[in-house]
Design a protein around this motif. Structure first.
Motif, mmCIF file in Angstrom:
data_model
loop_
_atom_site.group_PDB
_atom_site.id
_atom_site.type_symbol
_atom_site.label_atom_id
_atom_site.label_comp_id
_atom_site.label_asym_id
_atom_site.label_seq_id
_atom_site.Cartn_x
_atom_site.Cartn_y
_atom_site.Cartn_z
ATOM 1 N N CYS A 238 0.843 -1.190 0.000
ATOM 2 C CA CYS A 238 0.000 0.000 0.000
ATOM 3 C C CYS A 238 0.884 1.248 0.000
ATOM 4 O O CYS A 238 1.803 1.375 0.813
ATOM 5 C CB CYS A 238 -0.924 -0.001 1.213
ATOM 6 N N GLY B 174 -0.654 4.564 -0.190
ATOM 7 C CA GLY B 174 -1.364 5.570 0.593
ATOM 8 C C GLY B 174 -2.864 5.404 0.450
ATOM 9 O O GLY B 174 -3.356 4.676 -0.430
ATOM 10 N N GLU B 175 -3.597 6.082 1.328
ATOM 11 C CA GLU B 175 -5.055 6.024 1.314
ATOM 12 C C GLU B 175 -5.619 7.430 1.274
ATOM 13 O O GLU B 175 -5.051 8.366 1.843
ATOM 14 C CB GLU B 175 -5.580 5.284 2.549
ATOM 15 N N GLY C 288 -10.339 6.230 -2.013
ATOM 16 C CA GLY C 288 -9.779 4.921 -2.278
ATOM 17 C C GLY C 288 -8.369 4.773 -1.764
ATOM 18 O O GLY C 288 -7.875 5.581 -0.981
ATOM 19 N N THR C 289 -7.716 3.705 -2.255
ATOM 20 C CA THR C 289 -6.372 3.357 -1.811
ATOM 21 C C THR C 289 -5.474 3.182 -3.021
ATOM 22 O O THR C 289 -5.912 2.705 -4.076
ATOM 23 C CB THR C 289 -6.408 2.047 -0.998
ATOM 24 N N TYR D 31 -2.018 1.394 -4.471
ATOM 25 C CA TYR D 31 -1.101 0.277 -4.240
ATOM 26 C C TYR D 31 -0.009 0.282 -5.308
ATOM 27 O O TYR D 31 -0.223 0.720 -6.445
ATOM 28 C CB TYR D 31 -1.834 -1.066 -4.335
ATOM 29 N N LYS E 44 -4.925 2.541 -8.360
ATOM 30 C CA LYS E 44 -5.803 3.308 -7.476
ATOM 31 C C LYS E 44 -7.176 2.659 -7.511
ATOM 32 O O LYS E 44 -7.826 2.592 -8.561
ATOM 33 C CB LYS E 44 -5.895 4.766 -7.916
ATOM 34 N N THR E 45 -7.601 2.160 -6.372
ATOM 35 C CA THR E 45 -8.911 1.535 -6.273
ATOM 36 C C THR E 45 -9.904 2.541 -5.711
ATOM 37 O O THR E 45 -9.563 3.379 -4.868
ATOM 38 C CB THR E 45 -8.859 0.300 -5.361
ATOM 39 N N GLN F 102 -13.141 3.000 -3.537
ATOM 40 C CA GLN F 102 -13.951 2.325 -2.523
ATOM 41 C C GLN F 102 -15.113 3.246 -2.155
ATOM 42 O O GLN F 102 -15.034 4.066 -1.239
ATOM 43 C CB GLN F 102 -13.096 2.006 -1.302
ATOM 44 N N TYR G 22 -11.068 0.538 -10.627
ATOM 45 C CA TYR G 22 -9.656 0.817 -10.395
ATOM 46 C C TYR G 22 -9.073 1.499 -11.615
ATOM 47 O O TYR G 22 -9.635 1.461 -12.722
ATOM 48 C CB TYR G 22 -8.880 -0.468 -10.103
#
Length: 507
Positions: free
Chosen positions: A15, A17-18, A22-23, A25, A39-40, A42, A86
């Motif tokens: 990971c 960052g958040e 989203g987050t 990776y 980048k997902t 959420q 994503y």
């Protein structure tokens, strides 16, 4: 490196960052065998809205993927699945502006101007492609080097500010909870939910510029409503009043970019970039020293002429004292003549700088006739005069030296012009030329990450991406790829007719 999960075909490694949506990776792309960033998104949405949201997100990702610029992060792929949506993009090394500022880093005014100019270049490129960012802020400006920005999250801002096409009875958008945006950097028309154009990006970039120059945000408040009111109503002091090191010109550029009135605001990112470029060029000219600019005409010009004349007179007096009883009258006369010539040259130079109609004849040195060597005494005096007098720009440095040599060259014999040979008879018959055979070429494919300027020999071919391949004559070619933040990469390839060869490199 262990795998912590999968998104699409990508293996998530760790990971980075958040954020609110989203987050991010670091992930491995097994197809191209390289590390990328994923980048997902959420977002908790009702099932009936999920399909509409996914379609909108992929459309925005497609627009972002069409952008290819050295100061915009490259988007490789996007998708939607059971784990949500994503976006796959290039993996960058560094920190964003928000992180750097929170760590106490403060750029100089010149550094801030260079960063904002490059971001403005990127925004201008995107605007001409029909893409508006809508969420420019320090967190979306990633710094690979201290002056090498990359703009992030094109298309993501549209996700934040999307309006539903649902029924009027719903009142606000189904996605209204996503319209948090970045209130400190939102333009007044965004705060009031009015139609926006490319000038919202100019405004937000102006706010970021203000923060870089002063070390503080222009609009503050204890909650969202207070910040919004500050954006709409509060007057902020110009940057040069908060930071005396900020030049007034940069302060004015920042204030015009963040003007509330659309008519008064800087009209485009391209205009903002040009204003900063001109200021930076002016700073470079000033830093080049006295030799980089000719002296200005005006009050100082007579002083320089008088000083040059006084120096020449002093030089003549010094020569007279040094001559003593054993010095011949010819040397003294030559020294005095040189002093008068220096005074006349200074006066003529002053007249040229004033723009008066004073004609100064310049004796051009014949290219085919070498100048005779001056007497040692006259040559020494000429060298001392050259040190004292300063030749103005545009006048050949050799002109005063030619005029100052007291020894006249020996007269040259008159040139004898040979008679031209008899003209050959003109014929109308033209020999038929054999058609030239086409040059055999091959293809050099380029796979460079994140970007690079491509040169073949001394010829610059372009920037990759978007440049993806070169068509070159068969034979050996040395190709150099340059990136401002890394050492240049060089490779020699053998190009064969009708065949292709690939150059792959990751900076």
């Amino acid at each position: 490196m262990p795998t912590i999960g999968h998104v699409g075909r990508y293996a998530l490694k760790y990971c980075i960052g958040e954020g609110g949506l989203g987050t991010v990776y670091a992930a491995h792309d097994p197809l191209l065998s390289r590390l990328i960033a994923i980048k997902t998104m959420q977002i908790d949405l009702p099932e009936q809205d999920r399909e509409q949201f996914n379609a909108m997100f992929l459309n925005e990702a497609k627009a972002a993927g069409s952008l290819s610029h050295p100061h915009i992060v490259t988007v490789y792929d996007a998708g939607a699945g059971s784990q949500g949506t994503y976006m796959a993009m290039e993996l960058l090394r560094g920190k964003d502006l928000r992180q750097l500022l929170s760590m106490g880093w403060r750029p100089t005014p010149a550094q801030a101007a260079l960063i904002i100019r490059r971001v403005a270049d990127a925004l201008s490129y995107a605007h001409h492609k029909g893409v508006i960012h809508r969420d420019i802020k320090p967190a979306n400006i990633f710094m690979v080097g201290r002056t090498q920005p990359r703009v992030l999250d094109f298309g993501i801002a549209r996700v934040r500010q999307v309006e539903s096409t649902g029924g009027a009875e719903e009142g606000m958008s189904r996605f209204g909870e996503l319209v948090g945006g970045s209130p400190h950097y939102m333009a007044p028309e965004q705060v009031q939910r009015e139609p926006v154009d490319r000038r919202v990006d100019v405004y937000s970039l102006g706010v970021v510029f203000y923060e870089l120059l002063t070390g503080r945000k222009p609009f503050v408040g204890h909650d969202l409503d207070a910040i919004s009111q500050s954006v709409l109503q509060d007057d902020v002091p110009p940057p040069h009043e908060l930071n005396p090191e900020v030049p007034r010109a940069l302060s004015d550029i920042a204030m015009q970019a963040m003007a509330r009135d659309l008519v008064r605001r800087t009209r485009s990112a391209r205009t903002l970039s040009q204003e900063l470029r001109e200021w930076l060029d002016g700073q470079a000219d000033e830093g080049s020293g006295k030799g980089g600019k000719p002296a200005k005409a005006g009050k100082a010009a007579p002083d320089k002429a008088l000083k040059a004349g006084a120096a020449a007179s002093s030089l003549a007096a010094a020569g007279e004292q040094a001559s003593g009883a054993g010095t011949s009258k010819a040397v003294l006369v030559g020294v005095a003549a040189l002093g008068l010539l220096a005074l006349a040259g200074a006066a003529a130079w002053w007249g040229l700088n004033r723009g008066d109609a004073l004609a100064v004849p310049v004796v051009a040195e014949p290219a085919s006739v070498p100048l005779p060597s001056a007497a040692p005494e006259a040559q020494a005096v000429a060298e001392r005069e050259e040190i004292i007098s300063e030749a103005p720009a545009g006048v050949p440095a050799s002109a005063p030296v030619v005029a100052a040599v007291p020894v006249a060259p020996e007269p040259l014999p008159p040139a004898v012009t040979p008679a031209p040979p008899p003209a050959a008879p003109v014929t109308t018959t033209v020999a038929a030329q054999e058609p030239k055979a086409p040059v055999a070429t091959g293809t050099v494919k380029l796979a460079i990450t994140p970007w690079g300027r491509v040169s073949v020999g001394r010829k610059v071919m372009g920037v990759t991406p978007p440049l993806s391949q070169l068509s070159l004559p068969q034979g050996r070619h040395t190709i150099v790829i340059r990136n401002d933040d890394f050492p240049a990469y060089q490779q020699t390839v053998e190009v064969k007719a009708g065949q292709s060869v690939t150059i792959s490199h990751a900076f």
